[in-house]
Design an enzyme around this catalytic site. Structure first.
Site, PDB file in Angstrom:
ATOM      1  N   GLU B  52      -4.842  19.384 -14.466  1.00 38.48           N
ATOM      2  CA  GLU B  52      -5.739  19.846 -15.530  1.00 38.48           C
ATOM      3  C   GLU B  52      -7.150  19.274 -15.404  1.00 38.48           C
ATOM      4  O   GLU B  52      -8.123  19.919 -15.778  1.00 38.48           O
ATOM      5  CB  GLU B  52      -5.178  19.506 -16.911  1.00 38.48           C
ATOM      6  CG  GLU B  52      -3.947  20.316 -17.298  1.00 38.48           C
ATOM      7  CD  GLU B  52      -2.649  19.691 -16.820  1.00 38.48           C
ATOM      8  OE1 GLU B  52      -2.696  18.715 -16.025  1.00 38.48           O
ATOM      9  OE2 GLU B  52      -1.582  20.176 -17.233  1.00 38.48           O
ATOM     10  N   GLN B 115       5.637  15.799 -26.401  1.00 39.90           N
ATOM     11  CA  GLN B 115       4.314  16.176 -25.885  1.00 39.90           C
ATOM     12  C   GLN B 115       3.276  16.350 -26.984  1.00 39.90           C
ATOM     13  O   GLN B 115       2.362  17.165 -26.875  1.00 39.90           O
ATOM     14  CB  GLN B 115       4.406  17.436 -25.015  1.00 39.90           C
ATOM     15  CG  GLN B 115       5.185  17.158 -23.743  1.00 39.90           C
ATOM     16  CD  GLN B 115       5.029  18.227 -22.692  1.00 39.90           C
ATOM     17  OE1 GLN B 115       4.857  19.396 -23.003  1.00 39.90           O
ATOM     18  NE2 GLN B 115       5.096  17.818 -21.433  1.00 39.90           N
ATOM     19  N   MET B 481     -20.141   3.678  -1.384  1.00 36.82           N
ATOM     20  CA  MET B 481     -21.124   3.200  -2.349  1.00 36.82           C
ATOM     21  C   MET B 481     -20.741   1.825  -2.888  1.00 36.82           C
ATOM     22  O   MET B 481     -21.601   0.961  -3.094  1.00 36.82           O
ATOM     23  CB  MET B 481     -21.267   4.221  -3.488  1.00 36.82           C
ATOM     24  CG  MET B 481     -22.389   3.905  -4.444  1.00 36.82           C
ATOM     25  SD  MET B 481     -23.977   3.722  -3.605  1.00 36.82           S
ATOM     26  CE  MET B 481     -24.656   5.367  -3.778  1.00 36.82           C
TER      27      MET B 481
HETATM   28  C1  LIG Z   1     -13.162   8.229 -10.854  1.00 42.19           C
HETATM   29  C2  LIG Z   1     -14.052   7.205 -10.267  1.00 42.19           C
HETATM   30  N1  LIG Z   1     -13.559   6.003  -9.893  1.00 42.19           N
HETATM   31  C3  LIG Z   1     -14.368   5.061  -9.366  1.00 42.19           C
HETATM   32  C4  LIG Z   1     -15.700   5.309  -9.210  1.00 42.19           C
HETATM   33  C5  LIG Z   1     -16.602   4.234  -8.626  1.00 42.19           C
HETATM   34  N2  LIG Z   1     -17.174   4.681  -7.357  1.00 42.19           N
HETATM   35  C6  LIG Z   1     -18.416   5.194  -7.275  1.00 42.19           C
HETATM   36  S1  LIG Z   1     -18.815   5.678  -5.727  1.00 42.19           S
HETATM   37  C7  LIG Z   1     -17.343   5.161  -5.124  1.00 42.19           C
HETATM   38  C8  LIG Z   1     -17.018   5.283  -3.682  1.00 42.19           C
HETATM   39  C9  LIG Z   1     -16.811   6.681  -3.271  1.00 42.19           C
HETATM   40  O1  LIG Z   1     -16.269   6.681  -1.967  1.00 42.19           O
HETATM   41  P1  LIG Z   1     -16.240   8.008  -1.106  1.00 42.19           P
HETATM   42  O2  LIG Z   1     -15.667   9.111  -1.920  1.00 42.19           O
HETATM   43  O3  LIG Z   1     -15.625   7.729   0.180  1.00 42.19           O
HETATM   44  O4  LIG Z   1     -17.807   8.323  -0.961  1.00 42.19           O
HETATM   45  P2  LIG Z   1     -18.912   7.476  -0.145  1.00 42.19           P
HETATM   46  O5  LIG Z   1     -19.608   6.588  -1.123  1.00 42.19           O
HETATM   47  O6  LIG Z   1     -18.203   6.698   0.919  1.00 42.19           O
HETATM   48  O7  LIG Z   1     -19.833   8.519   0.398  1.00 42.19           O
HETATM   49  C10 LIG Z   1     -16.548   4.619  -6.143  1.00 42.19           C
HETATM   50  C11 LIG Z   1     -15.216   4.051  -5.956  1.00 42.19           C
HETATM   51  C12 LIG Z   1     -16.183   6.562  -9.626  1.00 42.19           C
HETATM   52  N3  LIG Z   1     -17.471   6.893  -9.545  1.00 42.19           N
HETATM   53  N4  LIG Z   1     -15.348   7.498 -10.131  1.00 42.19           N
END
Ligand SMILES: Cc1ncc(C[n+]2csc(CCOP(=O)(O)OP(=O)(O)O)c2C)c(N)n1
Ligand SMILES: [Mg+2]
Lengths: 177, 575
Positions: B52, B115, B481
């Site tokens: 969802e 639910q 990031m």
């Molecule tokens: C649902 C969620 N969990 C955690 C985060 C924190 N977060 C921001 S960027 C990131 C890393 C993303 O990794 P990836 O998808 O491999 O992208 P990259 O930065 O390597 O391009 C995280 C964990 C978030 N933004 N959203």
């Protein structure tokens, strides 16, 4: 500081939750909140006293006005308004101080609404500072129990109520204004 | 009784038809059985997603690509709670979405029934407004009100919670002729006096600067923005939400501002003497340390939401209104005062030259290496293929920032991303919604190896619907990031950011019946992307990029936006 807000809102389930949710989401503590129906049973009037940074007052009013169920939010903190609160107070009395208690209550414009050998139940209305004094004085006579009703207020300025007009639904989608 | 006798579920669909809904993203369950039964032989198309959360993201993708209201649907309890992230996402980015949820029957509400969840309570703060419809008679009104609220003013998500007995109940359906929301006031016109004063301030400025945000898209005001920027010939930035509101190649456009904005954008924003903020909300990712933000500027702030005005930065001249209508009037007011234009013309020419100089000093340019694929290289190759015309739905992370820096969009609604909430897992389902809305368009889902794995189940939806999506995974083997922040601010102690065990994409895509491929060598990149785009069906391209690249420029948290780290491996001392 304490901000006094008066809200005119639709009397609908969940409307109160939207208002208190706005406050709790910002970590503001509600000092008092009263709400009841207006002459028009579809509407309610709410008076809220909230502890807030003065710089945030304007923002909070705007956020409240954004709620769909709120017809008008006004900040009465500094504008001409009558503010009143009701207090119900039970005081334990001895045979010796019964008369003195009633006399004192009279000075504050309070009435006895119940009387027993243990003591009195008193009712007083007034502005909150006056009621603080009243409660202080009564506690000098004996054990007390207090219920305060929360501040209610009415603005002394006529504020124009701006409402959105109904929106006609034509063939397809709805048209805004 | 007049009107056709039908059940609540049918009435819901009739109302959706009247709102011109052509597609719903959803997932069925116990209490929505009546609704799904009504859909069985109904003309409205339903897209069965695999979670969802993705129904809501897809509805957002649909809405972001078109400006129309996106619709999603979930059952009670877990179905409704799964929508929450999507609703908050739509709320943060002001995206019009209507969510329809089933609820347990009215007589069971409050009994901890199977639910049962307090959807109305849970979603109060994640929606612009929500409804719990306890009576069938109120149902059509609620649905039309939901669409009206979602789409008008500052758009946002609206949820309608409908108990099963209301969906099952029979009524004579009569189309609603009017709705009335007395407390919902939308001011669109802008104050005429304020608009005149704005024109005055603009001609009086020596270093005017335009800062435009997502409100331009919501108001469909891109044409007006362009005419306005050209009328005053000022440099302009577009926020992450607004990329494409001016063509990426427009001479006045600098880039995105803020935390990963360009040197020129952030310096110009700091040095300007008039900041013209249009449909934007002074987000902390744009302003950096607020006390040092645009310290020399007077601020004109146009927004349809009065609560945004002076929320973060005091507006010297507020204008509440719809960006399209107000910009038209502003352009008119500027024309009427054209005699003032020459006054500061030399100063303004010098200002433009200065900004151009900053752009030259530190341009946003892709890095290219012969040994490994640089992430920026990948983005620039996508840009080349797109030519500013493709839809790119991004996930959240480094790849999103590089894309925002380097992709060029000729039009609005081509760049789709989760800005305010930054929800990983957004990109793939949003691309599904965008492709459903724009079957004619080339749609890329540009995702990180982390975010991609949050929405892998939707590969089934893509295969199932035969959507020709181009899924490009920028695979840096990390939660890039977060790794970047650990490197820069936590002594490179990389904690829980390695993404080992990434699946073999050939097998993965193959398992769903489409093509997957991995590329690692820079020399193969272009051909691989071209093959991906040439494929008539969906394609999963896994691009191995250098694992330790950082996004620059970067404004460290708490710094002013002119205190950028431009490329240093270690953060420079800020002060
Ligand atoms: C649902 C969620 N969990 C955690 C985060 C924190 N977060 C921001 S960027 C990131 C890393 C993303 O990794 P990836 O998808 O491999 O992208 P990259 O930065 O390597 O391009 C995280 C964990 C978030 N933004 N959203
Ligand atoms: Mg990654």
């Amino acid at each position: 500081m304490l901000q006094l807000i008066s809200l005119l809102m639709e009397n609908k389930p969940g409307a109160l939750m939207r208002v208190t949710g706005l406050l709790s989401a910002r970590g503001y503590n509600i000092e008092s909140l009263t709400v009841a129906r207006t002459l028009d049973p579809e509407l309610s009037r709410m008076s809220i006293v909230v502890d807030i940074e003065p710089s945030q007052r304007g923002q909070l009013i705007k956020q409240m006005n954004k709620l769909i169920n709120v017809l008008q939010a006004s900040d009465l903190t500094e504008s001409p308004a009558v503010r009143r609160e009701l207090v119900l107070l039970r005081v334990r009395a001895t045979m010796q101080n019964r008369q003195a208690i009633l006399k004192e209550a009279e000075i504050f414009g309070a009435r006895a609404v119940d009387s027993s050998v243990e003591g009195f139940a008193l009712e007083a209305t007034g502005d909150p500072e006056k009621l603080d004094e009243f409660i202080g004085v009564m506690s000098a006579y004996g054990e007390i129990e207090v219920t305060r009703g929360g501040l209610v207020a009415v603005s002394l300025e006529a504020k124009k109520l701006k409402l959105a007009p109904p929106i006609q639904k034509e063939e397809g989608v709805l048209h805004n204004g | 009784m007049s009107g056709t006798l039908m059940n609540g579920a049918k009435i819901v669909l009739e109302c959706l038809l009247r709102e011109k809904v052509d597609c719903i993203f959803g997932y069925p369950g116990g209490v929505t059985l009546p609704l799904y039964d009504a859909m069985y032989d109904h003309s409205i198309r339903h897209i069965l997603v695999r979670h969802e959360q993705n129904a809501c993201f897809a509805a957002e993708g649909y809405a972001r690509a078109t400006g129309k209201v996106g619709v999603c649907c979930a059952t009670s309890g877990p179905g409704a709670t799964n929508l929450v992230t999507g609703l908050v996402d739509a709320m943060m980015d002001s995206i019009p979405v209507v969510a329809i949820t089933g609820q347990v029957s009215t007589k069971l509400i409050g009994s901890d029934a199977f639910q049962e969840a307090d959807t109305f309570g849970i979603t109060r703060s994640c929606t612009k407004h929500n409804f719990l419809v306890k009576q069938l008679a109120d149902l059509p009104q609620a649905i039309h009100e939901a669409f009206h609220i979602a789409a008008t003013g500052r758009p946002g998500p609206v949820l309608v919670d409908i108990p099963k007995d209301v969906l099952q109940g029979q009524a004579h359906y009569q189309p609603v002729s009017a709705i009335h929301l007395p407390g919902y006031r939308v001011y669109t016109e802008g104050h005429a006096g304020q608009i005149r004063r704005a024109a005055q301030m603009i001609w009086d400025a020596k270093k005017p600067f335009v800062y435009a945000g997502g409100g331009i898209l919501a108001a469909e005001a891109s044409e007006e923005l362009r005419a306005f920027v050209e009328a005053i010939d000022a440099p302009a930035v577009l926020t992450l939400m607004a990329l494409g509101a001016l063509p990426g190649s427009h001479p006045n456009f600098i880039s995105m501002p803020g935390m990963h904005g360009s040197y020129a954008a952030n310096l110009a924003m700091t040095e300007c003497d008039l900041l013209i903020a249009l449909g934007t909300r002074f987000d902390d990712r744009v302003t950096g340390r607020l006390s040092a933000f645009a310290p020399h500027a007077k601020v004109i702030h146009l927004d349809i939401d009065p609560a945004e005005i002076s929320k973060n930065r005091n507006a010297d001249l507020p204008i509440v209104g719809d960006a399209k209508r107000v910009l038209k009037k502003m352009i008119q007011a500027l024309e009427e005062t054209l005699e003032m234009r020459p006054k500061n013309a030399p100063a303004r020419a010098a200002w433009r030259a200065q900004v151009a100089e900053w752009k030259r000093e530190h341009p946003l340019e892709p890095e290219i290496s012969a040994d490994e694929i640089k992430p920026q290289h990948l983005v620039s190759e996508i840009d080349r293929l797109s030519g500013g015309e493709a839809i790119v739905a991004s996930d959240v992370g480094q790849h999103q920032m590089w894309a925002a820096q380097l992709l060029r969009f000729n039009q609005p609604r081509l760049w789709i991303n989760s800005g305010g909430l930054g929800s990983m897992g957004f990109g793939l389902p949003a691309a599904i919604g965008a492709q459903m809305a724009r079957p004619d368009k080339l749609v890329f889902a540009l995702v990180g190896d982390g975010g991609f794995q949050m929405s892998i189940p939707e590969l089934a939806t893509i295969a199932n619907q035969g959507l020709p999506l181009k899924i490009v995974v920028m695979n840096n083997g990390h939660l890039g990031m977060v790794r970047q922040w650990q490197e820069l601010f936590y002594n490179n102690r990389l904690s829980q950011v390695r993404l080992d065990s990434f699946p073999d994409v050939e097998k993965l895509a193959g398992a769903y019946g489409f093509t997957g491929r991995t590329v690692e060598r820079p020399q193969e990149l272009r051909a691989a992307l071209e093959a991906c785009v040439r494929e008539p069906g969906p394609y999963l391209l896994n691009v191995r990029v250098s694992p330790f690249e950082n996004v620059y420029p970067m404004v460290p948290a708490g710094a002013a936006i002119n205190e950028m780290v431009l490329s240093a491996p270690q953060p420079v001392e800020v002060g």
